[in-house]
Design a protein around this motif. Structure first.
Motif, mmCIF file in Angstrom:
data_model
loop_
_atom_site.group_PDB
_atom_site.id
_atom_site.type_symbol
_atom_site.label_atom_id
_atom_site.label_comp_id
_atom_site.label_asym_id
_atom_site.label_seq_id
_atom_site.Cartn_x
_atom_site.Cartn_y
_atom_site.Cartn_z
ATOM 1 N N HIS A 427 0.818 -1.215 0.000
ATOM 2 C CA HIS A 427 0.000 0.000 0.000
ATOM 3 C C HIS A 427 0.854 1.269 0.000
ATOM 4 O O HIS A 427 0.363 2.351 -0.330
ATOM 5 C CB HIS A 427 -0.941 0.010 1.214
ATOM 6 C CG HIS A 427 -0.219 0.024 2.525
ATOM 7 N ND1 HIS A 427 0.176 -1.127 3.177
ATOM 8 C CD2 HIS A 427 0.206 1.055 3.310
ATOM 9 C CE1 HIS A 427 0.788 -0.806 4.294
ATOM 10 N NE2 HIS A 427 0.826 0.514 4.405
ATOM 11 N N SER A 458 -0.023 -6.894 1.772
ATOM 12 C CA SER A 458 -0.388 -5.753 2.607
ATOM 13 C C SER A 458 -1.584 -6.112 3.462
ATOM 14 O O SER A 458 -2.354 -7.025 3.143
ATOM 15 C CB SER A 458 -0.711 -4.536 1.732
ATOM 16 O OG SER A 458 -1.159 -3.468 2.530
ATOM 17 N N THR A 460 -3.603 -3.464 4.386
ATOM 18 C CA THR A 460 -4.538 -2.348 4.186
ATOM 19 C C THR A 460 -4.616 -1.974 2.714
ATOM 20 O O THR A 460 -4.063 -0.961 2.285
ATOM 21 C CB THR A 460 -4.084 -1.130 5.014
ATOM 22 O OG1 THR A 460 -2.727 -0.816 4.670
ATOM 23 C CG2 THR A 460 -4.164 -1.401 6.499
ATOM 24 N N ASN A 660 -6.233 3.677 7.309
ATOM 25 C CA ASN A 660 -5.065 2.797 7.148
ATOM 26 C C ASN A 660 -4.165 2.842 8.387
ATOM 27 O O ASN A 660 -3.705 1.802 8.862
ATOM 28 C CB ASN A 660 -4.244 3.219 5.915
ATOM 29 C CG ASN A 660 -4.936 2.868 4.624
ATOM 30 O OD1 ASN A 660 -5.924 2.144 4.632
ATOM 31 N ND2 ASN A 660 -4.433 3.376 3.520
ATOM 32 N N LYS A 663 -5.863 1.037 11.349
ATOM 33 C CA LYS A 663 -5.799 -0.419 11.202
ATOM 34 C C LYS A 663 -4.388 -0.952 11.510
ATOM 35 O O LYS A 663 -4.241 -2.028 12.095
ATOM 36 C CB LYS A 663 -6.212 -0.826 9.773
ATOM 37 C CG LYS A 663 -7.709 -0.809 9.545
ATOM 38 C CD LYS A 663 -8.375 -1.932 10.327
ATOM 39 C CE LYS A 663 -9.860 -2.020 10.053
ATOM 40 N NZ LYS A 663 -10.502 -3.089 10.877
ATOM 41 N N GLN A 664 -3.380 -0.181 11.092
ATOM 42 C CA GLN A 664 -2.007 -0.594 11.375
ATOM 43 C C GLN A 664 -1.744 -0.620 12.878
ATOM 44 O O GLN A 664 -1.121 -1.542 13.406
ATOM 45 C CB GLN A 664 -1.022 0.380 10.705
ATOM 46 C CG GLN A 664 -0.923 0.240 9.197
ATOM 47 C CD GLN A 664 0.053 -0.858 8.791
ATOM 48 O OE1 GLN A 664 0.600 -1.557 9.617
ATOM 49 N NE2 GLN A 664 0.258 -1.018 7.497
ATOM 50 N N LEU A 700 -11.204 1.314 3.754
ATOM 51 C CA LEU A 700 -9.810 1.763 3.690
ATOM 52 C C LEU A 700 -9.625 2.757 2.555
ATOM 53 O O LEU A 700 -10.313 2.694 1.529
ATOM 54 C CB LEU A 700 -8.879 0.566 3.473
ATOM 55 C CG LEU A 700 -8.785 -0.444 4.624
ATOM 56 C CD1 LEU A 700 -8.136 -1.739 4.146
ATOM 57 C CD2 LEU A 700 -7.984 0.138 5.779
ATOM 58 N N CYS A 703 -5.263 3.768 -2.715
ATOM 59 C CA CYS A 703 -3.904 4.265 -2.923
ATOM 60 C C CYS A 703 -3.763 4.712 -4.376
ATOM 61 O O CYS A 703 -4.193 4.002 -5.295
ATOM 62 C CB CYS A 703 -2.854 3.219 -2.550
ATOM 63 S SG CYS A 703 -2.909 1.682 -3.431
#
Length: 1024
Positions: A427, A458, A460, A660, A663-664, A700, A703
């Motif tokens: 991402h 990834s 996300t 994003n 979530k990380q 999300l 990108c």
């Protein structure tokens, strides 16, 4: 015994290598020359033991056997002494005085000699020495058996036989042609009663004639005795080092090699049988159990590895929640490529810390399985990489280094050696300049190598379709998570559980019942202490804070509120950690850490040095530390999971949290194999409630390509490298390449006003106007023409040095100014030239410290500041807050300030003291040092053009330049002015003079009698 024949047999030793006896063979040949009256000598030969025994099967000799057996010296009783005696005895015969050496070597000691045939059969056969026509003239026939003790060459190692073979071969090339006509391949032994060919009977006479010819042509070679030959050969063998391997290790390596070959055939055959461990040797499975404790794969991992697209080596993108086990799948695919397909592998990771963690984790696999693990991060990495014949390489690189590595492979024509490219955190292709560099790397691989597989992963990803189209990849996803994650929101004293089925997205969970004093409420209004004490010290906890300073403040505040019971938890380990932190910091320790570590708490952000960060992370992983207060960078960094993750606020710095990022961070909650459940708690104020609910419910973020948005680091740098590497040199090819990029896939969304063709033309025009490219128009027919581009010297320097095109002309100007008047009286000017431009633009100087440092400069150093254009008057006015009318370039002022920091660091070498002097975090000082080292390498490559010119002209050392004639330099080197030539020569002379003085001082120091010499100390004591 065969009738009328003589056969010599002997027992083969099971411990020594079996070789024919030189003594017995010599006796056979000497018999042909004996007169009938010499019966006493024949009787002596016949008096030997006549016992004939069967030969036992030859046993394979282990490599640890002594090469010389019992003959361990060149002394009186050695093999060489016996050979010498035999040779002297043989030379006494008048018939052999002229060609004794030839017969001793040619007739006696080779497999195809003229007087006998030496057959060395396979295991189970006999080792027989068959007597030829020289024995035919013997008057008496006896069955002779030789004792091992009488066999001179009985214990000679097999390596010595090569000496006899080579010597006979050289003699045969010069000697008797009739030997080539004889049938030496006969399997049946000849006896003395067998009828021999006519040419065989005439052979002794031909041998004498051929020997005389050899004597005439190679007199020097014939005079060398057999003893000298043997001594030389055995001495050489004795000096050679023979590695000793254990038999068990050899068997293991053989088994591993066989399994790899089977796995390789399995992969190539497209069979459903996946071998011991997904087409890999069973040893790989054992290593995962040993090193990582992984005994069984998750179901989704098995499904992913057995996908048809994976087996067919198609490109793949797969997405799973954090902690789902994505990396293991990539590692197995990488090992398949390295071990079975015998190709190199590149793994691209976002940060240096993750690269170092991965290097540490996979190095042990490389040692056990026989491949190299190479680091490409920071200042590490070789371009182009070392080309290896046998073992393959796993390159683990950051985004920037990965791009440089791919460029070097394309330039050297080795891109096809790269079998697999793995991209973690795919991402990031949509994140600023780093995303643009990642996109360029992948686009070049897709365009130049059709055999390289790309795997992206990834946690996300949203607009996967665009990435699939760009990478021409299959997609696999799963919502599997080994540990259940529960999300909570905290507003005031109430905790709500996130529930997508609820009307407003959350449901009531519980109230906090922690007893707070009035003082503690003021210190901890968000009730962080209540949340962390529910978990620590038995479980781990992460608290994400908006800023670095907030991390330190929160850590201190929590420790002030904790009871003294927390000090007893793993007290010895904490004291050891503090001791180690002092050791790596030269006796220094951060004031905050000194207070918090005894409670099991520490902060974690970029202000720490790399050594401090490593020690703290290790302590957290082992449970010595139970709480980290950290910034969002830890979420995208190394794997440090926790039972509970707390988000201090829905902000990163001053910006509101993105989905994003959220979530990380929460993905760190729940440790597989340790916790049964993971919890995340987001603390928010009432005013942020609506925004947070929208954040949780929204998908999300997509990108998008930053190739055009990052103008100088993106599309311009791409076009320069395409033309510099000759990937695409004309307008049509460049446009075709752009159409295949991630930006090309998204052009309809990203381009509203201009087309992709117009963007391409504009960028090429800009590069041409800036002097980085030149355009050549090639005409075909009357109406058709093609625009070809080639890179200029400045363009090549920028491309080779990976210099940001926004700064390439500034760097060229600075270096040119430095060439005209480089200040070598101090190192400040050189340090200024290697201070990175991008860090200068982000710098915010402390003007009082700046002014104080300015006042401490020597006259030579003040000349440097005047040369770059920063005056003391300007800094003084900034420090006093006065208005300044004169316009000064802010980037130059900031860059000089960073140069002062590096210059002080060079003189003091202690990051802590420099950090205090300039009031900057020690981690930032270390980053500045790393950045300067990397930028120095870029400047070096940028300047290689002129250095290469000088080298090609014959000026290959500093001495050559110091003695050069400036007028000759002007004529030899293109675009070199007289002033520049004189400056090069004078600078070389100065540097050479400094080097000579340093060496002279070193010589004097070495020759000077030490002051603490015992004699001097004793005499001075006596005088006293």
């Amino acid at each position: 015994m065969d009738e009328g024949g003589s056969r010599i047999r002997r027992r083969v030793s099971v411990r020594k290598r079996n070789r024919p006896s030189l003594d017995s063979v010599s006796t056979a040949c000497l018999a042909t020359e004996l007169k009938p009256s010499d019966e006493d000598k024949e009787m002596e030969a016949g008096s030997r033991r006549r016992k004939t025994v069967d030969v036992q099967p030859v046993e394979i000799i282990d490599s640890e056997e002594d090469m010389f057996g019992d003959y361990d010296s060149f002394a009186e009783n050695s093999l060489l002494a016996q050979v010498d005696d035999l040779e002297q005895k043989y030379l006494q015969l008048p018939e052999h005085r002229n060609h004794a050496t030839d017969h001793a070597t040619e007739d006696l000691c080779s497999e195809s000699n003229k007087c006998n045939t030496l057959n060395v059969p396979t295991v189970g056969d006999c080792t027989e020495l068959n007597i030829d026509e020289h024995m035919k003239n013997q008057s008496r026939h006896e069955d002779v058996s030789i004792e091992p003790e009488a066999d001179i060459l009985y214990d000679v190692p097999s390596s010595q036989v090569l000496f006899f073979e080579n010597l006979h071969k050289s003699s045969s090339d010069l000697g008797d042609p009739s030997t080539e006509e004889k049938d030496w391949n006969s399997s049946s032994p000849k006896t003395v009663n067998e009828k021999l060919p006519v040419n065989s009977r005439e052979q002794p006479q031909q041998t004498v004639e051929s020997s005389s010819k050899i004597r005439t042509s190679s007199d020097a070679n014939r005079r060398k005795s057999l003893k000298d030959h043997l001594k030389s050969t055995m001495t050489g063998n004795a000096k050679a080092q023979t590695p000793i391997f254990s038999r068990t290790k050899q068997l293991k390596e053989t088994l591993l090699s066989e399994e790899i070959n089977v796995a390789k055939k399995t992969i190539e055959s497209s069979s459903d049988d996946l071998g011991p461990f997904y087409s890999l040797p069973s040893k790989v499975r054992d290593l995962y159990v040993q090193f990582k404790g992984i005994e069984k794969l998750y179901e989704w991992q098995h499904t992913c590895l057995t996908l048809k697209s994976v087996q067919e080596r198609k490109n793949l993108i797969y997405s799973l929640p954090t902690s789902g086990g994505k990396t293991l799948v990539a590692e197995i695919l990488m090992l398949q490529e390295l071990l079975c397909r015998r190709k190199d592998v590149l793994m691209i990771l976002p940060y240096v810390a993750i690269v170092q963690e991965k290097i540490s984790g996979l190095s042990s696999f490389g040692i056990e399985l026989g491949f190299f693990v190479e680091e490409y991060a920071g200042s590490k990495g070789k371009f182009p990489p070392i080309k290896r014949r046998e073992k393959k390489s796993l390159y683990i690189a950051t985004i920037e280094k990965g791009h440089s590595l791919v460029n070097s492979l394309i330039e050297t024509g080795r891109i096809s050696s790269l079998g697999l490219v793995v991209v973690d955190e795919l991402h990031m292709i949509g994140e600023g300049s780093r995303g643009a560099i990642l996109e360029m790397t992948l686009a070049k691989i897709l365009y130049t190598s059709k055999t390289t597989q790309i795997i992206g992963m990834s946690a996300t990803l949203n607009n996967v379709e665009d990435l699939q189209e760009f990478l021409q990849a299959e997609y696999y996803t799963s919502q599997f998570r080994p540990v259940e994650l529960k999300e909570y929101l905290k507003i005031n004293d109430t905790i709500y559980e996130v529930d997508s089925r609820a009307e407003n997205g959350m449901t009531f969970s519980r109230l906090l019942n922690y007893k707070y004093s009035d003082t503690l409420k003021k210190m901890d209004p968000d009730q962080l202490v209540a949340l962390v004490t529910e978990v620590i010290p038995n479980y781990s906890c992460l608290v994400f804070c908006p800023t670095k300073k907030n991390c330190e403040n929160v850590a201190e505040m929590i420790c002030k509120s904790l009871s003294k019971e927390y000090l007893k938890h793993k007290e010895k380990e904490k004291q050891e950690l503090i001791k180690n932190l002092k050791n790596v910091s030269g006796g220094n320790l951060c004031r905050v850490l000194k207070h918090t570590i005894p409670f099991g708490v520490a902060y974690h952000h970029s202000g720490l040095t790399s050594n401090e960060r490593k020690l703290l992370e290790e302590a957290y992983s082992t449970g010595v530390l139970c709480l980290f207060t950290c910034t969002s960078t830890l979420a995208a960094g190394i794997n440090l999971p926790a039972r509970r993750v707390i988000l201090r606020a829905p902000y990163v710095a001053k910006e509101f949290l993105k989905k994003n990022q959220y979530k990380q961070m929460i993905g760190r909650a729940g440790r597989a194999g340790i916790d049964s459940v993971g919890e995340s708690i987001l603390i928010l104020q009432e005013k942020d409630k609506q925004q947070v609910l929208e954040l949780i419910s929204r998908p999300l973020e997509n990108c998008y390509s930053h190739l055009v948005q990052e103008f100088t680091k993106g599309i311009q740098a791409l076009f320069l490298s395409l033309i510099g590497l000759k990937i695409a040199t004309n307008l049509d090819d460049i446009y075709r390449f752009m159409s295949g990029t991630f930006f090309g896939v998204q052009q309809k969304v990203l381009l509203k006003e201009k087309s992709l063709w117009e963007i391409t033309m504009e960028s090429l025009r800009y590069l041409t106007e800036k002097g980085l490219l030149q355009k050549d128009t090639i005409y075909g027919s009357e109406e058709e023409f093609q625009n070809n581009f080639h890179i200029t010297k400045l363009g090549r320097a920028s491309f080779k040095g990976t210099i940001d095109l926004a700064y390439c002309d500034i760097l060229y100007r600075d270096l040119k100014k430095g060439l005209e008047g480089l200040m070598l009286e101090s190192l400040l000017h050189l340090i200024y030239l290697t201070t990175p431009y991008d860090m200068a633009s982000q710098c915010d100087p402390d003007w009082m410290i700046y002014f104080r440092q300015f006042n401490q400069l020597s006259p030579a150093e003040q000349n440097v500041t005047a040369l770059v254009g920063v005056s003391e008057n300007y800094i003084g006015k900034k420090a006093s807050g006065q208005a300044i009318r004169k316009k000064v370039d802010k980037n130059i002022v900031n860059r000089l300030y960073l140069s002062f920091i590096l210059y002080t660091l060079l003189k003091e070498t202690n990051i802590w003291s420099v950090s205090e002097k300039f009031n900057m975090p020690r981690g930032y000082i270390q980053s500045l040092l790393s950045g300067a080292a990397a930028f120095s390498s870029c400047v070096l490559h940028f300047c290689e053009g002129r250095a290469r010119q000088l080298y090609n002209a014959g000026y290959k050392s500093l001495t050559h330049l110091a003695n050069a004639n400036p007028e000759v330099l002007i004529r030899t080197i293109d675009h070199l002015s007289r002033r520049q030539a004189k400056q090069i020569v004078s600078s070389a002379k100065m540097l050479l003079h400094e080097k000579a003085e340093a060496l002279q001082e070193e010589v004097e120091e070495l020759l000077r009698l030490p002051s603490d010499f015992p004699g001097i100390v004793a005499s001075s004591t006596e005088k006293a």
